[in-house]
Design a protein around this motif. Structure first.
Motif, PDB file in Angstrom:
ATOM      1  N   HIS A   1       0.827  -1.207   0.000  1.00 22.61           N
ATOM      2  CA  HIS A   1       0.000   0.000   0.000  1.00 22.61           C
ATOM      3  C   HIS A   1       0.863   1.258   0.000  1.00 22.61           C
ATOM      4  CE1 HIS A   1      -3.268  -2.777   0.650  1.00 22.61           C
ATOM      5  NE2 HIS A   1      -4.097  -1.787   0.397  1.00 22.61           N
ATOM      6  N   ARG A   2       1.982   1.201   0.717  1.00 27.20           N
ATOM      7  CA  ARG A   2       2.881   2.367   0.715  1.00 27.20           C
ATOM      8  C   ARG A   2       3.427   2.611  -0.692  1.00 27.20           C
ATOM      9  NH1 ARG A   2       8.462   1.841   3.630  1.00 27.20           N
ATOM     10  NH2 ARG A   2       8.942   0.855   1.630  1.00 27.20           N
ATOM     11  N   SER A   3       3.865   1.527  -1.356  1.00 30.44           N
ATOM     12  CA  SER A   3       4.374   1.677  -2.725  1.00 30.44           C
ATOM     13  C   SER A   3       3.287   2.276  -3.612  1.00 30.44           C
ATOM     14  CB  SER A   3       4.792   0.322  -3.299  1.00 30.44           C
ATOM     15  OG  SER A   3       5.889  -0.206  -2.608  1.00 30.44           O
ATOM     16  N   GLY A   4       2.071   1.772  -3.455  1.00 31.06           N
ATOM     17  CA  GLY A   4       0.944   2.273  -4.262  1.00 31.06           C
ATOM     18  C   GLY A   4       0.731   3.759  -4.018  1.00 31.06           C
ATOM     19  N   HIS A   5       0.757   4.124  -2.741  1.00 28.47           N
ATOM     20  CA  HIS A   5       0.545   5.519  -2.369  1.00 28.47           C
ATOM     21  C   HIS A   5       1.640   6.406  -2.994  1.00 28.47           C
ATOM     22  CE1 HIS A   5      -0.528   8.888   0.129  1.00 28.47           C
ATOM     23  NE2 HIS A   5       0.731   8.971   0.528  1.00 28.47           N
ATOM     24  N   LEU A   6       2.896   5.903  -2.943  1.00 31.01           N
ATOM     25  CA  LEU A   6       4.021   6.713  -3.440  1.00 31.01           C
ATOM     26  C   LEU A   6       3.979   6.926  -4.952  1.00 31.01           C
ATOM     27  CD1 LEU A   6       6.924   5.306  -1.204  1.00 31.01           C
ATOM     28  CD2 LEU A   6       5.970   7.608  -1.143  1.00 31.01           C
ATOM     29  N   ILE A   7       3.244   6.065  -5.663  1.00 30.48           N
ATOM     30  CA  ILE A   7       3.123   6.313  -7.112  1.00 30.48           C
ATOM     31  C   ILE A   7       1.710   6.806  -7.469  1.00 30.48           C
ATOM     32  CG2 ILE A   7       4.945   4.622  -7.655  1.00 30.48           C
ATOM     33  CD1 ILE A   7       2.694   2.872  -8.942  1.00 30.48           C
ATOM     34  N   GLY A   8       0.940   7.142  -6.446  1.00 29.21           N
ATOM     35  CA  GLY A   8      -0.392   7.708  -6.700  1.00 29.21           C
ATOM     36  C   GLY A   8      -1.357   6.709  -7.315  1.00 29.21           C
ATOM     37  N   LEU A   9      -1.240   5.460  -6.882  1.00 29.17           N
ATOM     38  CA  LEU A   9      -2.094   4.408  -7.451  1.00 29.17           C
ATOM     39  C   LEU A   9      -3.174   4.061  -6.429  1.00 29.17           C
ATOM     40  CD1 LEU A   9      -0.612   1.403  -9.340  1.00 29.17           C
ATOM     41  CD2 LEU A   9      -2.469   1.056  -7.779  1.00 29.17           C
TER      42      LEU A   9
ATOM     43  N   VAL B   1      27.161  -0.740 -11.620  1.00 30.19           N
ATOM     44  CA  VAL B   1      25.812  -0.147 -11.681  1.00 30.19           C
ATOM     45  C   VAL B   1      25.456   0.371 -10.291  1.00 30.19           C
ATOM     46  CG1 VAL B   1      23.347  -0.641 -12.032  1.00 30.19           C
ATOM     47  CG2 VAL B   1      25.061  -1.697 -13.524  1.00 30.19           C
ATOM     48  N   ARG B   2      25.129   1.643 -10.200  1.00 30.09           N
ATOM     49  CA  ARG B   2      24.793   2.243  -8.903  1.00 30.09           C
ATOM     50  C   ARG B   2      23.320   2.037  -8.597  1.00 30.09           C
ATOM     51  NH1 ARG B   2      29.173   5.570  -6.645  1.00 30.09           N
ATOM     52  NH2 ARG B   2      30.920   4.543  -7.638  1.00 30.09           N
ATOM     53  N   ARG B   3      22.988   2.005  -7.311  1.00 27.58           N
ATOM     54  CA  ARG B   3      21.580   1.923  -6.902  1.00 27.58           C
ATOM     55  C   ARG B   3      20.899   3.220  -7.318  1.00 27.58           C
ATOM     56  NH1 ARG B   3      17.216  -0.099  -6.661  1.00 27.58           N
ATOM     57  NH2 ARG B   3      16.147  -0.814  -4.798  1.00 27.58           N
ATOM     58  N   ASN B   4      19.634   3.089  -7.727  1.00 28.57           N
ATOM     59  CA  ASN B   4      18.861   4.276  -8.101  1.00 28.57           C
ATOM     60  C   ASN B   4      19.005   5.372  -7.058  1.00 28.57           C
ATOM     61  OD1 ASN B   4      17.497   3.627 -10.486  1.00 28.57           O
ATOM     62  ND2 ASN B   4      15.960   2.437  -9.384  1.00 28.57           N
ATOM     63  N   LEU B   5      19.164   6.577  -7.544  1.00 25.33           N
ATOM     64  CA  LEU B   5      19.221   7.738  -6.658  1.00 25.33           C
ATOM     65  C   LEU B   5      17.826   7.904  -6.016  1.00 25.33           C
ATOM     66  CD1 LEU B   5      21.260  10.107  -6.149  1.00 25.33           C
ATOM     67  CD2 LEU B   5      20.028  11.334  -7.938  1.00 25.33           C
ATOM     68  N   PRO B   6      17.738   7.958  -4.682  1.00 28.29           N
ATOM     69  CA  PRO B   6      16.415   8.081  -4.057  1.00 28.29           C
ATOM     70  C   PRO B   6      15.614   9.276  -4.574  1.00 28.29           C
ATOM     71  CG  PRO B   6      18.025   7.505  -2.400  1.00 28.29           C
ATOM     72  CD  PRO B   6      18.793   7.764  -3.675  1.00 28.29           C
ATOM     73  N   ALA B   7      16.330  10.353  -4.948  1.00 29.87           N
ATOM     74  CA  ALA B   7      15.595  11.526  -5.447  1.00 29.87           C
ATOM     75  C   ALA B   7      15.081  11.305  -6.866  1.00 29.87           C
ATOM     76  CB  ALA B   7      16.498  12.755  -5.409  1.00 29.87           C
ATOM     77  N   ALA B   8      15.542  10.228  -7.525  1.00 28.01           N
ATOM     78  CA  ALA B   8      15.060   9.941  -8.889  1.00 28.01           C
ATOM     79  C   ALA B   8      13.989   8.851  -8.842  1.00 28.01           C
ATOM     80  CB  ALA B   8      16.234   9.503  -9.768  1.00 28.01           C
ATOM     81  N   LEU B   9      14.312   7.724  -8.246  1.00 30.15           N
ATOM     82  CA  LEU B   9      13.327   6.643  -8.101  1.00 30.15           C
ATOM     83  C   LEU B   9      13.561   6.012  -6.734  1.00 30.15           C
ATOM     84  CD1 LEU B   9      11.086   4.856  -9.159  1.00 30.15           C
ATOM     85  CD2 LEU B   9      12.774   3.493 -10.377  1.00 30.15           C
ATOM     86  N   PRO B  10      12.796   6.432  -5.728  1.00 26.84           N
ATOM     87  CA  PRO B  10      13.061   5.975  -4.366  1.00 26.84           C
ATOM     88  C   PRO B  10      13.028   4.451  -4.256  1.00 26.84           C
ATOM     89  CG  PRO B  10      11.398   7.710  -4.377  1.00 26.84           C
ATOM     90  CD  PRO B  10      11.648   7.350  -5.803  1.00 26.84           C
ATOM     91  N   PRO B  11      14.102   3.840  -3.735  1.00 26.63           N
ATOM     92  CA  PRO B  11      14.109   2.383  -3.551  1.00 26.63           C
ATOM     93  C   PRO B  11      12.985   1.914  -2.621  1.00 26.63           C
ATOM     94  CG  PRO B  11      16.327   3.252  -3.374  1.00 26.63           C
ATOM     95  CD  PRO B  11      15.406   4.436  -3.389  1.00 26.63           C
ATOM     96  N   GLN B  12      12.377   2.837  -1.905  1.00 24.01           N
ATOM     97  CA  GLN B  12      11.257   2.493  -1.020  1.00 24.01           C
ATOM     98  C   GLN B  12       9.994   2.127  -1.809  1.00 24.01           C
ATOM     99  OE1 GLN B  12      11.287   3.394   2.843  1.00 24.01           O
ATOM    100  NE2 GLN B  12      13.201   2.517   2.166  1.00 24.01           N
ATOM    101  N   ILE B  13       9.977   2.463  -3.085  1.00 22.74           N
ATOM    102  CA  ILE B  13       8.873   2.013  -3.941  1.00 22.74           C
ATOM    103  C   ILE B  13       9.290   0.656  -4.497  1.00 22.74           C
ATOM    104  CG2 ILE B  13       7.533   2.478  -6.030  1.00 22.74           C
ATOM    105  CD1 ILE B  13       8.285   5.459  -5.692  1.00 22.74           C
TER     106      ILE B  13
END
Ligand code: PDD
Length: 286
Positions: free
Chosen positions: A52-60, A136-148
């Motif tokens: 649900h948190r992931s859904g919320h973070l992408i406005g789904l 390969v670097r982990r996604n920048l949180p400000a670009a695509l938060p790994p929390q999603i």
């Protein structure tokens, strides 16, 4: 096999998603991987909360009421007569015309798959796995938060590909400032001078549910714990190292970049935490 698709259970050959689904077109969606032991799901509420948190973070907006999810997960298992199961919940933006605007999709697509769990080969737990620190670097949180926990997994797939090419089981990704984050589908722990260390959430990682259980078990059993920022070189001084995720639980690491961790065998804290995990497992099942 029965698969839950949108609002009903269908046979797997009828479980088909449109080529116009934005999950397929753009990786626009989220997912969770769950595991059941003897018909009971590990940390079910926490996985559903993260979904649900992931859904919320992408406005789904989820098309199903909150109260239906636990019973649908359990029905996915019972319909397939599963006890030890791998369960995957996928929610995509849904079917819509070509274009990035999420408003093009009328209704999210929901899929719940439950299948027999394919355990990792036991020798990996006895010998430990080999890791490589990848470019390969982990996604920048400000670009695509790994929390999603996003369907767009290319960051991790590129890292996995690089690790496999290097002959490793998995890759350790660094963040933009060169500190350790996590592996492609698991969290990273290491032990130094008896202290259990793991990159903090702020390093740009997914807050793994197994990670949280391991941290709790460590704290409750008098093991010193530290969450922080660590350079890749910290692993060279580590006495032990292991990975955690829902399907592998606690996986010992035997070497990083072909250099042995400790004496190359699963260390005492790793083994203790594995024992604690198994002896307390029933507390975490629903
Ligand atoms: N992966 N980090 C990443 C990037 C992950 O994808 C996962 C989970 C974890 C561990 O989280 P947890 O302990 O909640 O499983 C850490 C799952 C297993 C997957 O992608 O299938």
């Amino acid at each position: 096999m029965w698969v839950f698709l949108n609002d009903t259970f269908v046979e797997s050959d009828k479980a088909v998603v449109s080529v116009f689904d934005h999950g397929f077109l753009y990786g626009d969606g989220i997912y969770e991987t769950l595991r059941a032991y003897g018909g009971r799901v590990f940390m079910l509420q926490q996985h559903l909360a993260r979904l649900h948190r992931s859904g919320h973070l992408i406005g789904l907006k989820f098309p199903l009421p909150d109260k239906d999810w636990p019973s649908l997960v359990k029905e996915s298992m019972s319909r397939n007569r599963l006890h030890d199961a791998y369960i995957r919940i996928t929610v995509s933006r849904g079917e819509g015309d070509i274009g990035l605007d999420p408003g093009l999709c009328r209704r999210p697509t929901v899929v719940i798959l439950a299948q027999p769990l394919t355990p990792y080969p036991p020798h990996l737990f006895h010998e430990g796995v080999s890791l490589a620190v990848v470019q390969v670097r982990r996604n920048l949180p400000a670009a695509l938060p790994p929390q999603i926990k996003s369907l767009n997994f290319l960051n991790n797939i590129l890292a996995k590909q690089e690790a496999l090419q290097a002959g490793a089981f998995d890759g350790i990704m660094l963040n933009a400032t060169g500190d350790l984050t996590e592996c492609t589908a698991s969290n990273l722990f290491f032990v130094q001078h008896g202290c259990l260390c793991t990159p903090s959430i702020e390093c740009g990682i997914l807050d793994g549910i197994t990670r949280s259980v391991v941290l709790m078990l460590a704290q409750q059993n008098g093991i010193a714990v530290e969450e922080g920022s660590y350079p890749a070189a910290a692993l060279r001084q580590a006495d032990e190292c292991f990975l955690t995720n829902t399907t592998m639980e606690i996986m010992p690491v035997r070497e990083v970049d072909r250099t042995s961790i400790g004496d190359g065998r699963p260390g005492p804290l790793t083994l203790k935490l594995r024992d604690l995990f198994h002896s307390h497992l029933a507390r975490f099942l629903e």
